[in-house]
Enzyme design. Sequence first.
Site, PDB file in Angstrom:
ATOM      1  N   SER A   1       0.938 -24.541 -26.571  1.00 28.34           N
ATOM      2  CA  SER A   1       1.868 -23.517 -26.095  1.00 28.34           C
ATOM      3  C   SER A   1       1.754 -22.284 -26.967  1.00 28.34           C
ATOM      4  O   SER A   1       1.435 -22.387 -28.160  1.00 28.34           O
ATOM      5  CB  SER A   1       3.308 -24.048 -26.146  1.00 28.34           C
ATOM      6  OG  SER A   1       4.241 -23.008 -25.915  1.00 28.34           O
TER       7      SER A   1
ATOM      8  N   TYR B   1      10.798 -26.755 -31.325  1.00 31.00           N
ATOM      9  CA  TYR B   1       9.733 -26.978 -30.342  1.00 31.00           C
ATOM     10  C   TYR B   1       8.446 -26.276 -30.783  1.00 31.00           C
ATOM     11  O   TYR B   1       7.360 -26.864 -30.759  1.00 31.00           O
ATOM     12  CB  TYR B   1      10.182 -26.449 -28.979  1.00 31.00           C
ATOM     13  CG  TYR B   1       9.098 -26.401 -27.928  1.00 31.00           C
ATOM     14  CD1 TYR B   1       8.714 -27.561 -27.255  1.00 31.00           C
ATOM     15  CD2 TYR B   1       8.468 -25.202 -27.590  1.00 31.00           C
ATOM     16  CE1 TYR B   1       7.727 -27.522 -26.277  1.00 31.00           C
ATOM     17  CE2 TYR B   1       7.487 -25.159 -26.623  1.00 31.00           C
ATOM     18  CZ  TYR B   1       7.118 -26.319 -25.966  1.00 31.00           C
ATOM     19  OH  TYR B   1       6.131 -26.279 -25.008  1.00 31.00           O
TER      20      TYR B   1
END
Length: 251
Positions: free
Chosen positions: A144, A157
Amino acid sequence: MKDAFGTPQSLLVLGGTSEIGLATARRLVARRTRTVWLAGRLSPTLEKAASGLRELGADVRTVAFDALDPEAHEESLGKVFAEGDIDMVLLAFGVLGDQARDEDDPLAAVRVAQTNYTGAVSAGLICARALQSQGHGSLVVLSSVAGERARRSNFIYGSSKAGLDAFSQGLGDALYGTGVHVMVVRPGFVRSKMTAGLEEAPMATTPEAVAEAIETGLRRRSETVWVPGALRVVMSALRHVPRQVFRRLPL
């Protein structure tokens, strides 16, 4: 083995209910992929995903897999590779977590890290070893852009994805020259069930767009893929913004 167009004939999706994983599977099955394994927690949702791919003409099987149970990974993934060569493994599992809640609940934060990083290290190494033993294959890892630089809004995250990204790059270097190709995919904000209800970030994308980028990356034997591609330039700039300025940006 891959066909003349670079399309894998067999695919293992770790995270068998992942929207990106299934979008990728559908796209590849529409080309030439014929055997698909969906690895995930056994559930009606996983069976529904398998049925959908079978309707497209693929031979689809499911196998029990839980990122939070690494002690079982060797056995469950071993069953897949024991059935025959796998041309492509797509590591597509992960959780977003809830930043505000997880800051006040360290155990919840740990579960995010264990799922996104520890579970991926275990599964990634097991699959890499199996691909190396068969002498060919691609390991595609969904990272990501959040892992490029920690942001106040999602650093739990983001840090887990940063670890996954670094691990995958190192694994790719370790496997260079063995016939195994490792590709790291860095999507931006993806419109999916995982992000439902969240404020959409600029340059948002879709599972189908990520799947298309994965297919193109496979064909080009890319090592890193950004989705959309313009994020490469954006993140290159943000990476060098002074920290005092970066922390004040509305990110």
